[in-house]
Design a protein around this motif. Structure first.
Motif, PDB file in Angstrom:
ATOM      1  N   ILE A  50       0.836  -1.207   0.000  1.00 24.16           N
ATOM      2  CA  ILE A  50       0.000   0.000   0.000  1.00 24.16           C
ATOM      3  C   ILE A  50       0.865   1.249   0.000  1.00 24.16           C
ATOM      4  O   ILE A  50       0.604   2.206  -0.746  1.00 24.16           O
ATOM      5  N   PHE A  51       1.916   1.273   0.820  1.00 24.37           N
ATOM      6  CA  PHE A  51       2.816   2.434   0.853  1.00 24.37           C
ATOM      7  C   PHE A  51       3.497   2.655  -0.493  1.00 24.37           C
ATOM      8  O   PHE A  51       3.647   3.789  -0.939  1.00 24.37           O
ATOM      9  N   ILE A  52       3.925   1.585  -1.140  1.00 20.14           N
ATOM     10  CA  ILE A  52       4.587   1.715  -2.443  1.00 20.14           C
ATOM     11  C   ILE A  52       3.610   2.255  -3.486  1.00 20.14           C
ATOM     12  O   ILE A  52       3.966   3.134  -4.281  1.00 20.14           O
ATOM     13  N   VAL A  53       2.384   1.768  -3.471  1.00 17.93           N
ATOM     14  CA  VAL A  53       1.383   2.252  -4.431  1.00 17.93           C
ATOM     15  C   VAL A  53       1.085   3.734  -4.202  1.00 17.93           C
ATOM     16  O   VAL A  53       1.011   4.516  -5.159  1.00 17.93           O
ATOM     17  N   VAL A  54       0.949   4.133  -2.953  1.00 18.86           N
ATOM     18  CA  VAL A  54       0.685   5.549  -2.651  1.00 18.86           C
ATOM     19  C   VAL A  54       1.879   6.413  -3.047  1.00 18.86           C
ATOM     20  O   VAL A  54       1.715   7.491  -3.634  1.00 18.86           O
ATOM     21  N   ALA A  55       3.098   5.948  -2.770  1.00 14.36           N
ATOM     22  CA  ALA A  55       4.293   6.712  -3.136  1.00 14.36           C
ATOM     23  C   ALA A  55       4.408   6.868  -4.655  1.00 14.36           C
ATOM     24  O   ALA A  55       4.729   7.951  -5.153  1.00 14.36           O
ATOM     25  N   LEU A  56       4.126   5.803  -5.385  1.00 10.59           N
ATOM     26  CA  LEU A  56       4.183   5.899  -6.844  1.00 10.59           C
ATOM     27  C   LEU A  56       3.075   6.790  -7.399  1.00 10.59           C
ATOM     28  O   LEU A  56       3.295   7.517  -8.370  1.00 10.59           O
ATOM     29  N   SER A  57       1.914   6.750  -6.786  1.00 15.41           N
ATOM     30  CA  SER A  57       0.837   7.614  -7.265  1.00 15.41           C
ATOM     31  C   SER A  57       1.150   9.083  -6.998  1.00 15.41           C
ATOM     32  O   SER A  57       0.805   9.948  -7.808  1.00 15.41           O
ATOM     33  N   TYR A  58       1.810   9.386  -5.880  1.00 15.95           N
ATOM     34  CA  TYR A  58       2.244  10.764  -5.646  1.00 15.95           C
ATOM     35  C   TYR A  58       3.345  11.158  -6.631  1.00 15.95           C
ATOM     36  O   TYR A  58       3.376  12.270  -7.128  1.00 15.95           O
ATOM     37  N   HIS A  59       4.261  10.230  -6.906  1.00 15.25           N
ATOM     38  CA  HIS A  59       5.360  10.532  -7.814  1.00 15.25           C
ATOM     39  C   HIS A  59       4.865  10.828  -9.228  1.00 15.25           C
ATOM     40  O   HIS A  59       5.339  11.752  -9.880  1.00 15.25           O
ATOM     41  N   TYR A  60       3.900  10.038  -9.683  1.00 15.72           N
ATOM     42  CA  TYR A  60       3.359  10.235 -11.028  1.00 15.72           C
ATOM     43  C   TYR A  60       2.135  11.153 -11.040  1.00 15.72           C
ATOM     44  O   TYR A  60       1.456  11.256 -12.049  1.00 15.72           O
ATOM     45  N   GLU A  61       1.863  11.810  -9.883  1.00 18.17           N
ATOM     46  CA  GLU A  61       0.788  12.787  -9.732  1.00 18.17           C
ATOM     47  C   GLU A  61      -0.579  12.234 -10.127  1.00 18.17           C
ATOM     48  O   GLU A  61      -1.371  12.894 -10.795  1.00 18.17           O
TER      49      GLU A  61
END
Length: 63
Positions: A50-61
């Motif tokens: 879940i943390f990785i998915v949230v971090a990637l979604s923030y990174h790719y806006e």
């Protein structure tokens, strides 16, 4: 009497919350990765995912 919320104030509050989340998601992800390596469990792996998915979604806006 019902008080109406100011939409501009609400958006500012949400923007501030998102900025704080952007700053904290990477340290939480690193901590969770170390914890998962040392003490693996199903919950740790799920939380790390879940943390990785949230971090990637923030990174790719995406959020």
């Amino acid at each position: 009497m019902k008080r109406k919320l100011n939409q501009h104030t609400f958006r500012s509050w949400i923007r501030t919350f998102k900025d704080v989340c952007k700053q904290l998601i990477i340290p939480f992800t690193i901590f969770q990765a170390i914890r998962t390596i040392l003490f693996p469990s199903t919950f740790d792996i799920l939380l790390l995912t879940i943390f990785i998915v949230v971090a990637l979604s923030y990174h790719y806006e995406l959020i």
